[in-house]
Design a protein around this motif. Sequence first.
Motif, PDB file in Angstrom:
ATOM      1  N   ALA A 152       0.840  -1.216   0.000  1.00 53.71           N
ATOM      2  CA  ALA A 152       0.000   0.000   0.000  1.00 53.71           C
ATOM      3  C   ALA A 152       0.867   1.255   0.000  1.00 53.71           C
ATOM      4  CB  ALA A 152      -0.942  -0.012   1.210  1.00 53.71           C
ATOM      5  N   THR A 153       1.940   1.217   0.762  1.00 49.70           N
ATOM      6  CA  THR A 153       2.820   2.389   0.847  1.00 49.70           C
ATOM      7  C   THR A 153       3.457   2.670  -0.517  1.00 49.70           C
ATOM      8  OG1 THR A 153       3.297   1.753   3.116  1.00 49.70           O
ATOM      9  CG2 THR A 153       4.756   3.395   2.129  1.00 49.70           C
ATOM     10  N   ARG A 154       3.889   1.587  -1.169  1.00 49.42           N
ATOM     11  CA  ARG A 154       4.558   1.765  -2.478  1.00 49.42           C
ATOM     12  C   ARG A 154       3.596   2.311  -3.529  1.00 49.42           C
ATOM     13  NH1 ARG A 154       4.646  -1.160  -6.739  1.00 49.42           N
ATOM     14  NH2 ARG A 154       3.990  -3.132  -5.815  1.00 49.42           N
ATOM     15  N   VAL A 155       2.376   1.729  -3.594  1.00 49.09           N
ATOM     16  CA  VAL A 155       1.477   2.171  -4.674  1.00 49.09           C
ATOM     17  C   VAL A 155       0.913   3.564  -4.419  1.00 49.09           C
ATOM     18  CG1 VAL A 155       0.881  -0.121  -5.508  1.00 49.09           C
ATOM     19  CG2 VAL A 155      -0.558   0.959  -3.755  1.00 49.09           C
ATOM     20  N   LEU A 156       0.783   3.937  -3.149  1.00 47.60           N
ATOM     21  CA  LEU A 156       0.312   5.304  -2.874  1.00 47.60           C
ATOM     22  C   LEU A 156       1.371   6.315  -3.328  1.00 47.60           C
ATOM     23  CD1 LEU A 156      -1.339   4.922   0.656  1.00 47.60           C
ATOM     24  CD2 LEU A 156      -2.521   5.374  -1.499  1.00 47.60           C
ATOM     25  N   GLY A 157       2.630   5.928  -3.169  1.00 49.31           N
ATOM     26  CA  GLY A 157       3.708   6.831  -3.589  1.00 49.31           C
ATOM     27  C   GLY A 157       3.758   8.097  -2.754  1.00 49.31           C
ATOM     28  N   VAL A 158       3.384   7.990  -1.467  1.00 51.83           N
ATOM     29  CA  VAL A 158       3.336   9.196  -0.615  1.00 51.83           C
ATOM     30  C   VAL A 158       4.728   9.646  -0.190  1.00 51.83           C
ATOM     31  CG1 VAL A 158       1.027   9.142   0.369  1.00 51.83           C
ATOM     32  CG2 VAL A 158       2.781   7.623   1.302  1.00 51.83           C
ATOM     33  N   ARG A 159       4.829  10.931   0.047  1.00 51.93           N
ATOM     34  CA  ARG A 159       6.079  11.551   0.505  1.00 51.93           C
ATOM     35  C   ARG A 159       5.815  12.280   1.809  1.00 51.93           C
ATOM     36  NH1 ARG A 159       8.840  12.338  -4.837  1.00 51.93           N
ATOM     37  NH2 ARG A 159       7.458  11.188  -6.171  1.00 51.93           N
ATOM     38  N   ARG A 160       6.903  12.659   2.473  1.00 52.57           N
ATOM     39  CA  ARG A 160       6.784  13.472   3.701  1.00 52.57           C
ATOM     40  C   ARG A 160       5.866  14.652   3.433  1.00 52.57           C
ATOM     41  NH1 ARG A 160      10.405  12.329   7.710  1.00 52.57           N
ATOM     42  NH2 ARG A 160       9.828  14.072   9.004  1.00 52.57           N
ATOM     43  N   GLY A 161       4.930  14.911   4.348  1.00 54.94           N
ATOM     44  CA  GLY A 161       4.068  16.087   4.197  1.00 54.94           C
ATOM     45  C   GLY A 161       2.770  15.802   3.456  1.00 54.94           C
ATOM     46  N   ASP A 162       2.688  14.649   2.734  1.00 56.50           N
ATOM     47  CA  ASP A 162       1.416  14.284   2.094  1.00 56.50           C
ATOM     48  C   ASP A 162       0.419  13.835   3.162  1.00 56.50           C
ATOM     49  OD1 ASP A 162       2.281  14.786  -0.477  1.00 56.50           O
ATOM     50  OD2 ASP A 162       2.895  12.710  -0.864  1.00 56.50           O
ATOM     51  N   THR A 163      -0.869  13.797   2.768  1.00 60.17           N
ATOM     52  CA  THR A 163      -1.904  13.365   3.715  1.00 60.17           C
ATOM     53  C   THR A 163      -2.671  12.166   3.152  1.00 60.17           C
ATOM     54  OG1 THR A 163      -2.164  15.593   4.586  1.00 60.17           O
ATOM     55  CG2 THR A 163      -4.003  14.081   4.956  1.00 60.17           C
ATOM     56  N   VAL A 164      -2.770  11.128   3.983  1.00 58.37           N
ATOM     57  CA  VAL A 164      -3.486   9.896   3.618  1.00 58.37           C
ATOM     58  C   VAL A 164      -4.713   9.754   4.509  1.00 58.37           C
ATOM     59  CG1 VAL A 164      -3.343   7.362   3.588  1.00 58.37           C
ATOM     60  CG2 VAL A 164      -1.343   8.709   2.957  1.00 58.37           C
ATOM     61  N   ILE A 165      -5.838   9.368   3.908  1.00 59.40           N
ATOM     62  CA  ILE A 165      -7.003   8.962   4.708  1.00 59.40           C
ATOM     63  C   ILE A 165      -6.983   7.437   4.765  1.00 59.40           C
ATOM     64  CG2 ILE A 165      -9.521   8.867   4.794  1.00 59.40           C
ATOM     65  CD1 ILE A 165      -9.546  11.550   3.289  1.00 59.40           C
ATOM     66  N   ASP A 166      -6.882   6.875   5.981  1.00 58.15           N
ATOM     67  CA  ASP A 166      -6.876   5.420   6.143  1.00 58.15           C
ATOM     68  C   ASP A 166      -8.242   4.994   6.679  1.00 58.15           C
ATOM     69  OD1 ASP A 166      -5.497   2.841   6.067  1.00 58.15           O
ATOM     70  OD2 ASP A 166      -5.679   2.889   8.246  1.00 58.15           O
ATOM     71  N   ILE A 167      -8.983   4.253   5.867  1.00 59.63           N
ATOM     72  CA  ILE A 167     -10.360   3.891   6.228  1.00 59.63           C
ATOM     73  C   ILE A 167     -10.379   2.567   6.988  1.00 59.63           C
ATOM     74  CG2 ILE A 167     -12.612   3.262   5.283  1.00 59.63           C
ATOM     75  CD1 ILE A 167     -12.093   5.142   2.968  1.00 59.63           C
ATOM     76  N   GLY A 168     -11.101   2.547   8.114  1.00 59.40           N
ATOM     77  CA  GLY A 168     -11.241   1.317   8.896  1.00 59.40           C
ATOM     78  C   GLY A 168      -9.919   0.873   9.491  1.00 59.40           C
ATOM     79  N   SER A 169      -9.243   1.778  10.159  1.00 61.72           N
ATOM     80  CA  SER A 169      -7.896   1.471  10.673  1.00 61.72           C
ATOM     81  C   SER A 169      -7.936   0.480  11.827  1.00 61.72           C
ATOM     82  CB  SER A 169      -7.213   2.751  11.161  1.00 61.72           C
ATOM     83  OG  SER A 169      -7.286   3.751  10.190  1.00 61.72           O
ATOM     84  N   GLY A 170      -9.071   0.388  12.523  1.00 60.49           N
ATOM     85  CA  GLY A 170      -9.119  -0.497  13.694  1.00 60.49           C
ATOM     86  C   GLY A 170      -8.025  -0.112  14.676  1.00 60.49           C
ATOM     87  N   THR A 171      -7.256  -1.112  15.122  1.00 63.06           N
ATOM     88  CA  THR A 171      -6.125  -0.827  16.010  1.00 63.06           C
ATOM     89  C   THR A 171      -4.810  -1.059  15.262  1.00 63.06           C
ATOM     90  OG1 THR A 171      -6.306  -3.076  16.856  1.00 63.06           O
ATOM     91  CG2 THR A 171      -7.349  -1.348  18.160  1.00 63.06           C
ATOM     92  N   SER A 172      -4.857  -0.825  13.951  1.00 62.77           N
ATOM     93  CA  SER A 172      -3.671  -1.045  13.114  1.00 62.77           C
ATOM     94  C   SER A 172      -2.569  -0.034  13.416  1.00 62.77           C
ATOM     95  CB  SER A 172      -4.103  -0.908  11.657  1.00 62.77           C
ATOM     96  OG  SER A 172      -3.023  -0.529  10.847  1.00 62.77           O
ATOM     97  N   SER A 173      -1.324  -0.482  13.240  1.00 60.31           N
ATOM     98  CA  SER A 173      -0.178   0.428  13.388  1.00 60.31           C
ATOM     99  C   SER A 173       0.171   1.132  12.085  1.00 60.31           C
ATOM    100  CB  SER A 173       1.055  -0.360  13.850  1.00 60.31           C
ATOM    101  OG  SER A 173       0.820  -0.943  15.090  1.00 60.31           O
ATOM    102  N   PHE A 174      -0.477   0.747  10.989  1.00 61.42           N
ATOM    103  CA  PHE A 174      -0.109   1.307   9.694  1.00 61.42           C
ATOM    104  C   PHE A 174      -0.138   2.844   9.687  1.00 61.42           C
ATOM    105  CE2 PHE A 174      -1.453   2.105   5.099  1.00 61.42           C
ATOM    106  CZ  PHE A 174      -0.166   2.015   4.592  1.00 61.42           C
ATOM    107  N   PRO A 175      -1.217   3.470  10.221  1.00 64.94           N
ATOM    108  CA  PRO A 175      -1.218   4.941  10.229  1.00 64.94           C
ATOM    109  C   PRO A 175      -0.032   5.520  10.995  1.00 64.94           C
ATOM    110  CG  PRO A 175      -3.392   4.082  10.777  1.00 64.94           C
ATOM    111  CD  PRO A 175      -2.466   2.908  10.783  1.00 64.94           C
ATOM    112  N   HIS A 176       0.372   4.851  12.084  1.00 65.57           N
ATOM    113  CA  HIS A 176       1.504   5.333  12.880  1.00 65.57           C
ATOM    114  C   HIS A 176       2.811   5.171  12.106  1.00 65.57           C
ATOM    115  CE1 HIS A 176      -0.973   5.591  16.568  1.00 65.57           C
ATOM    116  NE2 HIS A 176      -1.643   4.652  15.939  1.00 65.57           N
ATOM    117  N   MET A 177       2.915   4.059  11.368  1.00 60.60           N
ATOM    118  CA  MET A 177       4.131   3.839  10.564  1.00 60.60           C
ATOM    119  C   MET A 177       4.276   4.967   9.553  1.00 60.60           C
ATOM    120  SD  MET A 177       3.848  -0.223   9.689  1.00 60.60           S
ATOM    121  CE  MET A 177       3.545  -1.433  10.974  1.00 60.60           C
ATOM    122  N   LEU A 178       3.177   5.294   8.874  1.00 59.99           N
ATOM    123  CA  LEU A 178       3.232   6.385   7.887  1.00 59.99           C
ATOM    124  C   LEU A 178       3.586   7.698   8.579  1.00 59.99           C
ATOM    125  CD1 LEU A 178       0.125   5.624   5.631  1.00 59.99           C
ATOM    126  CD2 LEU A 178       2.522   5.183   5.110  1.00 59.99           C
TER     127      LEU A 178
END
Length: 288
Positions: free
Chosen positions: A56-82
Motif C-alpha cells: 500500500a505504501t509503495r502504490v500510494l507513492g506518498v512523501r513526507r508532508g502528504d496526507t493519507v485517509i486510512d479507512i477502517g484502521s481499527g487498532t492497526s499500526s499502519f497509520p503510525h508507521m506512515l
Amino acid sequence: MVTAGSAVEQSSVRRAPISLSAWRCLRYEVALNGLRILWETVNDFSLWRLIEYPWATRVLGVRRGDTVIDIGSGTSSFPHMLAKEGVNVVIVELEARRVRWQRDKRRATARPGDGDLLPVVADATRLPFRDGSAPFISAVSTLEHIPDDVAAGREIGRVLAPGGIVALTLPFTSCERRSFFAGIRPFRQVARNAFVQEGKPGSFFRFYTDDDIQRTYIEPAHADVVERRAFGRSILNGRYHETRLTRFWRRFVLKDLLLAWLVHPLEERFDRSDPLYVMLALRKRCDG
Ligand SMILES: C[S@@+](CC[C@H](N)C(=O)[O-])C[C@H]1O[C@@H](n2cnc3c(N)ncnc32)[C@H](O)[C@@H]1O
C-alpha cells in the motif's frame, strides 16, 4: 558549506516516496507495541499485513508532508508507521473505542518530526470530507466488513481527488463461496459470498469477484487500475488461513516474515489458484 547541488540533493531525498519493507514494518510494530507483538498479535498484525502495508505504501507513492485517509484502521499500526515517516494521516474508524486506542497509542509514541495523526470516529459510508479533496486513500482489509459496501465505494469515489490514488485490499473469489472457515468457526452465509459469524453481529465478511470489484469500487471512482497484486494461494490460503492449525501458529509473527519473504513470492510466481486477497491501486481519472 551547503552548495546549491547538495541543497537540491537534500530536497530530493526529503521528497522521495516513502518505502516500508516488511522488515521495517516489523520493527515499527515492535517499537509501537513492544516485543510481545512477535508472539502475541495485539492488533491483527500478521503475515497479511507484512504483505499489505509495504504494498500500500509503495502504490500510494506518498512523501513526507502528504496526507493519507486510512479507512477502517481499527487498532492497526499502519497509520503510525506512515506518520513516523513524516506522512500526515487521518484515521477513519467506526468504533469509538478503537479510535480512543489510536489516540492513546499516538500520545504514547509520538516523536518530533512525525507527521500529524488525526483519528476520527466516522462511517466509511458517509465520509466527512469534501468532494475531490483526498489525494491518497487506503483501506487495508477493511471494506469486506462493511455491509453497505456500495455506499463505501461511492464515498471513496466522491472524496478521491482527480488523479488521486486509492489502495484497497479485498478478499477474492472467482466463483460463488458457500462457506467460510467451515468447521473452524461458525460462519453463516447471509448473502452471495457474504458471511456473519454466529453470535457476532459485527463480524460481516464478504468475498469479491472481479465483477463486484468493478461495480463497487472501480466504476464509482471513475478510476483506472494502476496495479493489481494478490496474496494467499494454495499454501498461504488453504493450508494456512482456513485450517485448525491457524489458531496455533498464526500468532507467532516472526515466522510470518519468512512466509512473506519466501512463500508469498513463490506462490505469486508459480501458483495459479485463486488468491485469498487481491490488492488494487486505483487512480481516479482527471476527467472523472
Ligand atoms: C479488520 S479491521 C481493520 C484492519 C486494519 N485496516 C489493519 O490494517 O489491520 C476492520 C475495521 O473496519 C472498521 N469498520 C467497519 N465498518 C466500518 C465503517 N462503516 N466505517 C469505518 N470503519 C469501519 C471496523 O470497526 C474495524 O476496526
